[in-house]
Design a protein around this motif. Structure first.
Motif, mmCIF file in Angstrom:
data_model
loop_
_atom_site.group_PDB
_atom_site.id
_atom_site.type_symbol
_atom_site.label_atom_id
_atom_site.label_comp_id
_atom_site.label_asym_id
_atom_site.label_seq_id
_atom_site.Cartn_x
_atom_site.Cartn_y
_atom_site.Cartn_z
ATOM 1 N N ARG A 1 9.282 -4.373 -3.450
ATOM 2 C CA ARG A 1 8.559 -5.038 -2.372
ATOM 3 C C ARG A 1 9.440 -5.149 -1.108
ATOM 4 O O ARG A 1 8.972 -4.907 -0.001
ATOM 5 N N ARG A 2 10.717 -5.484 -1.289
ATOM 6 C CA ARG A 2 11.610 -5.620 -0.132
ATOM 7 C C ARG A 2 11.793 -4.304 0.599
ATOM 8 O O ARG A 2 11.782 -4.250 1.836
ATOM 9 N N LEU A 3 11.952 -3.220 -0.139
ATOM 10 C CA LEU A 3 12.134 -1.912 0.492
ATOM 11 C C LEU A 3 10.886 -1.484 1.266
ATOM 12 O O LEU A 3 10.975 -1.029 2.416
ATOM 13 N N LEU A 4 9.714 -1.628 0.641
ATOM 14 C CA LEU A 4 8.480 -1.205 1.304
ATOM 15 C C LEU A 4 8.201 -2.067 2.529
ATOM 16 O O LEU A 4 7.764 -1.564 3.577
ATOM 17 N N THR A 5 8.446 -3.368 2.413
ATOM 18 C CA THR A 5 8.203 -4.258 3.544
ATOM 19 C C THR A 5 9.122 -3.931 4.708
ATOM 20 O O THR A 5 8.686 -3.879 5.866
ATOM 21 N N GLU A 6 10.401 -3.662 4.423
ATOM 22 C CA GLU A 6 11.325 -3.324 5.509
ATOM 23 C C GLU A 6 10.950 -2.005 6.180
ATOM 24 O O GLU A 6 11.140 -1.852 7.395
ATOM 25 N N ALA A 7 10.416 -1.074 5.405
ATOM 26 C CA ALA A 7 10.016 0.210 5.988
ATOM 27 C C ALA A 7 8.985 0.014 7.091
ATOM 28 O O ALA A 7 9.029 0.677 8.128
ATOM 29 N N VAL A 8 8.056 -0.923 6.870
ATOM 30 C CA VAL A 8 6.990 -1.157 7.842
ATOM 31 C C VAL A 8 7.459 -2.093 8.953
ATOM 32 O O VAL A 8 7.302 -1.808 10.135
#
Length: 363
Positions: free
Chosen positions: A191-198
């Motif tokens: 979740r942290r990786l995907l959220t930071e990507a956006v």
């Protein structure tokens, strides 16, 4: 002797002083370093060491993060380098290396991916390169190599065009995310990786979901939950950018997030912003691939969804309503241009026939 054999071996000191301290066996051979010499240099306690099969470090200490990156690329790419290109030429005393003239190591189609790539893309939620036990390297599916040591091979069809960061080829963010998520079982980390990507503006949600779908990762519950949050996050960010564009460029305030309907007739659909006096609507395209669709069905799904968008737009425009279609990427990369497009549509309304009367309802 053949045309690739040096007339006389270069002294080993020349190699030890080179800025490139990680070399393949083929590169060393092109400099006249034979098997006996290589074995002697890599003896226990010797000045060199073997990092990976066929890849050598020309100093006795532990490799740096940068040297580990080059090592996995040399192992996965296995370049065949001419003697003249194997070691960058030494600059004159007091002269700096020029990034335009220093040769880049050829790594065939290999590129860094996964968590290492995200660290190179400066993701705060990715662990630092120094802490990674293994470095993922993306190669064509036909490469006949195995993962070994700290090199983990990730095979794929249709490799993306790499970006060059810190002197090494790196997979684009969306592909690197998919390869990283494939190795992660902890929901919070995904979740942290995907959220930071956006949030960080690295890529759009649709690109991430498409790569996850291609990698068949959308059958994992913790990934699906993270994707749902990602899409909601991406939608909210795109709406915030639309609000900011209207405010910062002095556009008239629209009606936000409304449904349009014919009086006593059919529902025409929802729009993100609507200027009733000018009959101009803005619609954000935040479509993303559907969860769990096989890649061969995804293109068909995309086409059907786009057809629905097109039919809706055509219907509104037949009623005299101008529809401005914006994507999150356009709002992020060129808000000035998008504001000009909307302003032009508003100004052009005075030259158009009056639009049909429609009912405007809260969305």
């Amino acid at each position: 002797m053949n045309h690739n054999t040096p007339l006389s071996p270069r002294p080993l000191q020349h190699l030890a002083e080179s800025p490139q301290r990680v070399l393949s066996g083929a590169q060393l051979k092109s400099h006249g370093v034979g098997s006996a010499t290589l074995n002697e240099q890599c003896r226990p306690g010797g000045p060199w060491q073997q990092l990976l099969p066929g890849v050598y470090l020309l100093h006795p200490g532990p490799p740096t993060a940068d040297e580990r990156l080059h090592a996995v690329l040399l192992y996965a790419g296995r370049p065949q380098t001419r003697a003249a290109d194997a070691i960058p030429a030494q600059p004159a005393h007091g002269e700096a290396h020029s990034p335009q003239t220093t040769p880049q190591a050829p790594y065939a189609n290999a590129m860094i991916t996964g968590l290492a790539a995200l660290a190179l893309h400066r993701f705060a939620s990715a662990p630092p390169l120094e802490s990674l036990d293994r470095i993922d390297v993306l190669v064509p599916r036909t490469r006949r190599l195995r993962s070994t040591g700290f090199a983990r091979l990730v095979r794929g069809h249709g490799l993306p065009t790499p970006q060059r960061i810190a002197g090494v080829p790196v997979a684009p963010v969306a592909r690197a995310l998919a390869d990283a998520v494939a190795q992660l079982a902890e929901a919070g980390a995904v979740r942290r990786l995907l959220t930071e990507a956006v949030r960080g503006g690295h890529c759009e949600p649709a690109a991430v979901v498409r790569e996850l779908n291609q990698a068949k990762l959308l059958t994992r519950p913790h990934v699906v939950d993270a994707v749902d949050s990602l899409l909601a996050e991406g939608r909210a960010i795109a709406e915030d950018r639309l609000y900011a564009m209207v405010r910062e460029h002095g556009l008239p305030d629209p009606l936000w997030n409304v449904d349009l309907r014919m009086p006593g007739g059919p529902h025409l659909g929802g729009v993100d912003a609507f200027w009733p006096d000018q009959a101009v609507a803005v619609e954000l395209d935040t479509r993303a691939p559907r969860h769990g669709l096989r890649p061969e069905l995804q293109q068909e799904s995309d086409g059907l969804e786009w057809s629905e968008y097109a039919r809706k737009r055509e219907h509104l425009e037949r009623l005299g309503i101008t529809v401005v279609h914006l994507t999150p990427r356009k709002l992020r990369e060129s808000p000035d241009l998008q504001a000009t497009v909307v302003r032009t549509a508003l100004m052009a309304s005075v030259d158009r026939e009056p639009a049909a009367y429609v009912m405007v309802l809260p969305h």
